[in-house]
Design an enzyme around this catalytic site. Structure first.
Site, PDB file in Angstrom:
ATOM      1  N   LEU A   1      47.623  94.699  75.716  1.00 50.09           N
ATOM      2  CA  LEU A   1      46.653  93.590  75.671  1.00 50.09           C
ATOM      3  C   LEU A   1      46.356  93.178  74.228  1.00 50.09           C
ATOM      4  O   LEU A   1      46.248  94.018  73.338  1.00 50.09           O
ATOM      5  CB  LEU A   1      45.353  93.998  76.368  1.00 50.09           C
TER       6      LEU A   1
ATOM      7  N   GLY B   1      49.114  98.335  78.006  1.00 47.39           N
ATOM      8  CA  GLY B   1      49.508  97.259  78.916  1.00 47.39           C
ATOM      9  C   GLY B   1      51.009  97.078  79.023  1.00 47.39           C
ATOM     10  O   GLY B   1      51.516  96.628  80.063  1.00 47.39           O
TER      11      GLY B   1
ATOM     12  N   ASN C   1      48.007 104.892  76.485  1.00 49.29           N
ATOM     13  CA  ASN C   1      47.309 105.584  75.399  1.00 49.29           C
ATOM     14  C   ASN C   1      45.923 105.002  75.112  1.00 49.29           C
ATOM     15  O   ASN C   1      45.421 105.102  73.998  1.00 49.29           O
ATOM     16  CB  ASN C   1      48.165 105.542  74.140  1.00 49.29           C
ATOM     17  N   GLU C   2      45.328 104.408  76.123  1.00 53.15           N
ATOM     18  CA  GLU C   2      44.051 103.724  75.910  1.00 53.15           C
ATOM     19  C   GLU C   2      42.969 104.611  75.281  1.00 53.15           C
ATOM     20  O   GLU C   2      42.223 104.168  74.412  1.00 53.15           O
ATOM     21  CB  GLU C   2      43.518 103.149  77.239  1.00 53.15           C
TER      22      GLU C   2
END
Lengths: 279, 279, 279
Positions: free
Chosen positions: C86, C131, C154-155
């Site tokens: 994103l 994303g 890996n947010e």
């Protein structure tokens, strides 16, 4: 908890119980000398699951629930086919009353096998496509005879969508990722492939070896109090069981709508004609 | 998203925090020089989980939630047993008020451990059957000391059905197929077997090595913003947590009905008499 | 069932269909000589998913649903990045109307890709964090180019919590235990690690090889009636799809609350300033 080998031991089975037999024309049920129920499908040539075979399977499963054997081994009298799956002739120009009974009997057989309180193992001594694979996966343990046999839910190859409970049964056995790949590609697994992915638990040299290995699995429960074992099994299988219980009627209606579809009948007609030409 | 290392960094921990200690008779909680909470069960001989030990575990987990340590390592003071599971004496001719508190405290400990917002690891330095295995599986990482130790949910061998949330915790850790097999056969895994199936993550030479390896796991989160980490953990663990939250009362009632059952009491009585004779 | 290759065959595709192309500035959609749709993200430098790219992806997915190609391969025009995930600039001091459209368009793209009735494969020819990984996991098959590329959700490393449907998509692909570990530690998998855990299905020497391997996967469905195939796929993917359908509005509101949070904006501001200084 340290409450070992006590509770429910009252229900422990005697080492030798009298040999019982119930021979229908399509299913042979024998309790052998080890006290294990051997249920053999014997509808030549390929154990196609028609209403009659399903009725006998359903009745035999009721008997096993009562016969106090150590467990059930499901196998086939054919040297090459475990079961070819649902009998197409039950769908071709069917009497709708019979078609409905056909489907609800199939559901019954699954409830009684997948959710049984007795130990279940499949000695898969031949091909096990579609409904044949479903029966095997509904057991708690699977031993398959080495050879050119294959196993899998290959419904999509036939233009058919496996019902949700077929899928649930597969996802209970192998990982979701593998199940999606297998279901969409109509994958038939060789014995080695099925072993690797744990669709089956062991391979065997022949039918006798498969039955011996199934018995070794059943023997593992010798010292496990049966009531705790069966409730544990039914609890971990609860989600798929509840899912079909809650949707049983809709599931039947979906099947009936399928066989009432003129296009489906036309396809079946073409297919059956082509079989006749071959023969 | 490229929002690196910024959000929630305000909550990042200082590298050295003051060493805290909370020593109850049954649980020793120490924050060591690396800023890691070490929670040691010390109820000889086998860390049987009675109400008193569970109460102390529950209280200690509350402390860890507040002590701003880097994470928790759960271990045992015994050289051979991590925890033997639930204490049978809490079920034998119990005061029902106490039995109810025993069970709800066990549920509390699970909620606080399985759903914790801090990092959790188990240094399994001995046998971990039944409730001992539950505590280990409720952590995020498991290191087990090599030797003759075993781990598993072996309730069925004792004639007991593991509650649904024990099963859910196992299915969160190992594949469904493996969980069903392990639960029904009361399988106790050796260290190598547990590693292969990923019931544990690493093996260790001894307790010190196990703690070092648990610390390496906890260190992985050094640069992960803790709020994002903990919400992520709680989200992926949401289904089993919600399942017990929604059924907590029924789950307690089921346990009470079990201990109120005269047959269960009779079995317990026989079992305890047999233990006394041995001793 | 023995109803082979008949039902739905009317829908079988002709071997050669006319080559179609739909070239937006950010997505290139071509149906190649093999009748396969190749959808190439081309928003330099790293295919950050902003509203404009998502809109074009959404529109292109609609076209593939109609173009009767044999299937879709999703890839990137960049030699090093599949998609960086994103676009942070959609969250930094956003117009809230646009931010909402950004999020609902992302949801749309996922519904259309994860739940598509056509066959989907990802030729992952570069890094695929966050994303980017979501897009790849939403396909039915993943081939990744060997090299120093990595893939993962890996947010948490960025202080962000992946939405539930990102997690569901991962749990549909790899085992729960692995997903929890990967999500909480923000693990980026190398190609070999991703292969081992089956986050990807194959590795490839380069982009051309990846596309060839994706085509081999798509070719597997040549003899599978497409309607049965697509319903089967959608049935096994039903739970995550229904989950977002039922919570779509709450999911959007959660995103909006996130970007409206002054602390989040402050963090983004700091981050963007640091990027500017670097540049």
């Amino acid at each position: 908890m340290f409450l070992r080998k006590v509770v429910n031991n009252a229900k422990r089975l005697a080492p030798n119980i009298r040999t019982m037999a119930s021979q229908g024309p399509l299913v042979d049920l024998t309790v052998d000398n080890d006290g294990v129920s051997i249920m053999t499908m014997q509808r030549p040539p390929v154990n196609s699951l028609n209403l009659d075979l399903l009725r006998e399977l359903s009745k035999s499963l009721d008997e096993v629930a009562k016969n106090k054997s150590r467990g059930l081994i499901l196998t086939s009298s054919s040297p090459t086919v475990f079961s070819a799956g649902l009998d197409i002739m039950e769908m071709y120009k069917p009497d709708f009353k019979r078609a409905e009974e056909f489907w609800t009997t199939l559901q019954d057989v699954w409830f009684k096998l997948f959710g049984s309180n007795f130990v279940t193992a499949a000695a898969i001594n031949g091909h096990a496509p579609a409904g044949g694979c479903l029966l095997a996966m509904s057991c708690e343990y699977r031993v398959m005879v080495q050879g050119k046999f294959t196993i899998g839910l290959n419904e999509t190859a036939l233009g058919i969508v496996a019902p949700t409970w077929f899928m649930d049964t597969m996802c209970h056995t192998i990982p979701m990722r593998e199940a999606e790949y297998a279901l969409t590609t109509a994958r038939m697994f060789t014995v080695d492939e099925a072993l690797k992915i744990r669709l089956i638990d062991e391979s065997a040299a022949d039918k006798a070896d498969a039955i011996t290995k199934c018995k070794s699995f059943i023997k593992k429960f010798e010292r496990i109090p049966p009531l705790a074992r069966s409730i544990t099994k039914q609890k971990i299988r609860q989600a798929p069981i509840k899912n079909l219980q809650d949707n049983r009627k809709a599931d039947s209606e979906e099947f009936l709508a399928y066989v009432k579809n003129p296009k489906v009948q036309q396809s079946l007609d073409m297919y059956i004609q082509s079989l006749k030409k071959k023969a």
